[in-house]
Motif scaffolding. Sequence first.
Motif, PDB file in Angstrom:
ATOM      1  N   LEU A  82      93.176  29.442  61.837  1.00  0.00           N
ATOM      2  CA  LEU A  82      92.338  27.969  61.054  1.00  0.00           C
ATOM      3  C   LEU A  82      91.999  27.239  62.141  1.00  0.00           C
ATOM      4  O   LEU A  82      90.672  26.822  61.885  1.00  0.00           O
ATOM      5  CB  LEU A  82      93.279  27.554  60.023  1.00  0.00           C
ATOM      6  CG  LEU A  82      93.856  28.551  58.741  1.00  0.00           C
ATOM      7  CD1 LEU A  82      94.790  27.744  57.891  1.00  0.00           C
ATOM      8  CD2 LEU A  82      92.614  29.140  58.249  1.00  0.00           C
ATOM      9  N   GLU A  83      92.774  26.957  63.120  1.00  0.00           N
ATOM     10  CA  GLU A  83      92.306  25.910  64.312  1.00  0.00           C
ATOM     11  C   GLU A  83      91.014  26.435  64.968  1.00  0.00           C
ATOM     12  O   GLU A  83      90.219  25.412  65.365  1.00  0.00           O
ATOM     13  CB  GLU A  83      93.328  25.948  65.275  1.00  0.00           C
ATOM     14  CG  GLU A  83      93.641  27.209  66.083  1.00  0.00           C
ATOM     15  CD  GLU A  83      95.041  26.647  66.629  1.00  0.00           C
ATOM     16  OE1 GLU A  83      94.965  25.437  67.367  1.00  0.00           O
ATOM     17  OE2 GLU A  83      95.537  27.700  67.152  1.00  0.00           O
ATOM     18  N   GLU A  84      90.697  27.523  64.719  1.00  0.00           N
ATOM     19  CA  GLU A  84      89.396  28.256  65.489  1.00  0.00           C
ATOM     20  C   GLU A  84      88.322  28.090  64.364  1.00  0.00           C
ATOM     21  O   GLU A  84      86.989  28.002  64.967  1.00  0.00           O
ATOM     22  CB  GLU A  84      89.395  29.683  65.958  1.00  0.00           C
ATOM     23  CG  GLU A  84      90.563  29.786  66.931  1.00  0.00           C
ATOM     24  CD  GLU A  84      90.835  31.201  67.215  1.00  0.00           C
ATOM     25  OE1 GLU A  84      90.712  31.443  68.456  1.00  0.00           O
ATOM     26  OE2 GLU A  84      91.151  32.051  66.163  1.00  0.00           O
ATOM     27  N   LEU A  85      88.408  27.786  63.151  1.00  0.00           N
ATOM     28  CA  LEU A  85      87.427  27.789  62.047  1.00  0.00           C
ATOM     29  C   LEU A  85      87.027  26.691  61.491  1.00  0.00           C
ATOM     30  O   LEU A  85      85.768  26.439  61.245  1.00  0.00           O
ATOM     31  CB  LEU A  85      87.661  28.936  61.032  1.00  0.00           C
ATOM     32  CG  LEU A  85      87.978  30.205  61.512  1.00  0.00           C
ATOM     33  CD1 LEU A  85      88.629  31.120  60.422  1.00  0.00           C
ATOM     34  CD2 LEU A  85      86.561  30.787  61.828  1.00  0.00           C
ATOM     35  N   LEU A  86      87.940  25.613  61.229  1.00  0.00           N
ATOM     36  CA  LEU A  86      87.921  24.568  60.580  1.00  0.00           C
ATOM     37  C   LEU A  86      87.582  23.151  61.115  1.00  0.00           C
ATOM     38  O   LEU A  86      87.331  22.169  60.451  1.00  0.00           O
ATOM     39  CB  LEU A  86      89.152  24.427  59.616  1.00  0.00           C
ATOM     40  CG  LEU A  86      89.385  25.184  58.550  1.00  0.00           C
ATOM     41  CD1 LEU A  86      90.818  25.123  58.061  1.00  0.00           C
ATOM     42  CD2 LEU A  86      88.579  25.267  57.447  1.00  0.00           C
ATOM     43  N   HIS A  87      87.299  23.246  62.705  1.00  0.00           N
ATOM     44  CA  HIS A  87      87.042  21.927  63.257  1.00  0.00           C
ATOM     45  C   HIS A  87      85.630  21.531  62.688  1.00  0.00           C
ATOM     46  O   HIS A  87      85.223  20.230  62.378  1.00  0.00           O
ATOM     47  CB  HIS A  87      87.027  22.075  64.605  1.00  0.00           C
ATOM     48  CG  HIS A  87      88.276  22.089  65.349  1.00  0.00           C
ATOM     49  ND1 HIS A  87      89.254  20.949  65.100  1.00  0.00           N
ATOM     50  CD2 HIS A  87      89.201  23.009  66.106  1.00  0.00           C
ATOM     51  CE1 HIS A  87      90.394  21.261  65.621  1.00  0.00           C
ATOM     52  NE2 HIS A  87      90.129  22.398  66.283  1.00  0.00           N
ATOM     53  N   SER A  88      84.640  22.224  62.662  1.00  0.00           N
ATOM     54  CA  SER A  88      83.435  21.779  62.047  1.00  0.00           C
ATOM     55  C   SER A  88      82.714  22.716  61.050  1.00  0.00           C
ATOM     56  O   SER A  88      81.537  22.496  60.607  1.00  0.00           O
ATOM     57  CB  SER A  88      82.246  22.311  63.370  1.00  0.00           C
ATOM     58  OG  SER A  88      82.441  23.485  63.706  1.00  0.00           O
ATOM     59  N   ASN A  89      83.598  23.384  60.224  1.00  0.00           N
ATOM     60  CA  ASN A  89      83.187  24.378  59.010  1.00  0.00           C
ATOM     61  C   ASN A  89      84.108  24.168  57.845  1.00  0.00           C
ATOM     62  O   ASN A  89      85.291  23.771  58.122  1.00  0.00           O
ATOM     63  CB  ASN A  89      83.271  25.536  59.565  1.00  0.00           C
ATOM     64  CG  ASN A  89      82.153  25.997  60.821  1.00  0.00           C
ATOM     65  OD1 ASN A  89      80.911  25.565  60.586  1.00  0.00           O
ATOM     66  ND2 ASN A  89      82.462  26.467  61.768  1.00  0.00           N
ATOM     67  N   ASN A  90      83.704  24.481  56.710  1.00  0.00           N
ATOM     68  CA  ASN A  90      84.399  24.483  55.641  1.00  0.00           C
ATOM     69  C   ASN A  90      84.308  26.221  55.511  1.00  0.00           C
ATOM     70  O   ASN A  90      83.404  26.857  55.863  1.00  0.00           O
ATOM     71  CB  ASN A  90      84.128  23.872  54.509  1.00  0.00           C
ATOM     72  CG  ASN A  90      84.214  22.464  54.433  1.00  0.00           C
ATOM     73  OD1 ASN A  90      84.681  21.999  55.410  1.00  0.00           O
ATOM     74  ND2 ASN A  90      83.637  21.545  53.591  1.00  0.00           N
TER      75      ASN A  90
END
Length: 515
Positions: free
Chosen positions: A459-467
């Motif tokens: 999740l840390e790779e996906l949710l920084h700038s995206n939903n």
Amino acid sequence: MCKEETGIANPSFLTKYFTYSFGEAISTFTQTEQRKLLTLSPTFFKKWFFSAFFEDTVLSPANILNSYLVKNKNEVAYFSYKVNSSLKGDNKYTYNISVDSVACHSFINNLVELTEYCFPVGTFEEGGMFPLAIPTSLGKKLTIADGFYFEYLMLMARRFNLITAMPSINTCKYQKNVKQCENFFLQGNKQILTLLTDAVFEIFEQKFAEMLQLPYKVINSSIMKSFLKECETTDDIYDKVYSTLGFDFDKMLKMAEVSSLSAENETLMSSAYFMGTVLDKLFFSPLGDYFKLLTPLYSVSYDFMNELDYVRPILLTGCDVSADVFSPCNYFSLTPIGEEILGYKNSNPKFQNISEDFGQQQIQLFLNSTLHIDRIKLTNYTMKNNSREIYTLKVKYMDDPSLWKTMQVPVDYTISKLYNLIATYFGFYKNNDYVFSILSKNKTTTSNSQINRESHFRLEELLHSNNLILSDSFDNFPDLEVSLVYKCKADDICNYPRLLRQSKAITLEEQNDNI
């Protein structure tokens, strides 16, 4: 209460366990949540009081207290627990040892206090999580200052026409029926308890059929009385109900160990869960905690953090929390009061006189050791997890944003784990037809890029700038949007992942689905 006792040597060795463990657990909640939990704490205390300290033993606080305190075989001892949230620290909890018998019974005394409060007229305010709040002056006189207990006390007072509702605006008023009260309380306590007990069976039979939408007589008063006579287990009650309806309860027990169930089996298991709530709230609690006819026993030790975490999501919704705080015991035994009122002898071999096997000093040593071990576990857990980072995620329906839940997961959670968690919390049938897509936070349309389930993205790779958008290829559930609310350090004693909160709208929808 009928009689206060001080005969047991230092009974605080029992209550300090609850004070410490409950206090540690609620320390992880917000102040608003803590106030709600303190209001519910008599219900938590009740389950702890009847739970074994050690798995598959009879060493519950209730059994320990009665084995060493009661000198008269016709009496039942218990703690009258109350909480004053305006006080600080351990001072907010008070425990008085009381003893009930047929001749002097707290529920009858509390009925008297309630009717006296309603003379000439008693005023009651709305109770938030409960239908009515307990008036402060009356609460000081009640043995159990619990909203659910008070709800049942009011139910019995109205059922026997001891009080009558009066016309009022913005408040609820009741008036004492003086002549009816005189006639009712002139009867002997045994007769009154018999009438009250018969009413419990009648109310349970009616509500059980209505709330579970079952045919009448699947479970009736005579069947339930036979269970009490034989002191059979709670599983025997489940077996009777489901076998009558054509289901194999043994197979249902095996279903509980399966991670993914069909929609039909999910519904069947949900019905068993809801049935447990009804059993505890309308049968075991009235006959056990309120009337002292039964001694329930939960065979697994009480897990404070899990119990409180379970009710956390709906604490602030204003919805009924019954389904989250009531659950049936595993075993039960008749008390001396139950034997006299029901006319049966206790026949449950699971219960024996603890004092015949253990000395009081041994019991105290066991419990002190358990408390010490719990503190060591907490210290080790804190050292292990104080550097963990946690994501708080909000998951909502795309077509109705009022239906949402927030959950907390470790930052290194994978999307496959996240799907399984969302399916569990939202009640979806788990399969391999789900798809995660990326939704940029500064866009209103979903990207065509889908995430490979086998990629083990964290999740840390996906949710920084995206939903994220969770969809199902065959529309087994509506699309859900997953967004990051915040990142934080893990709480010392919390278990992750966990459901943190949910909206009032989705809580009401789920409760309607259960019914």
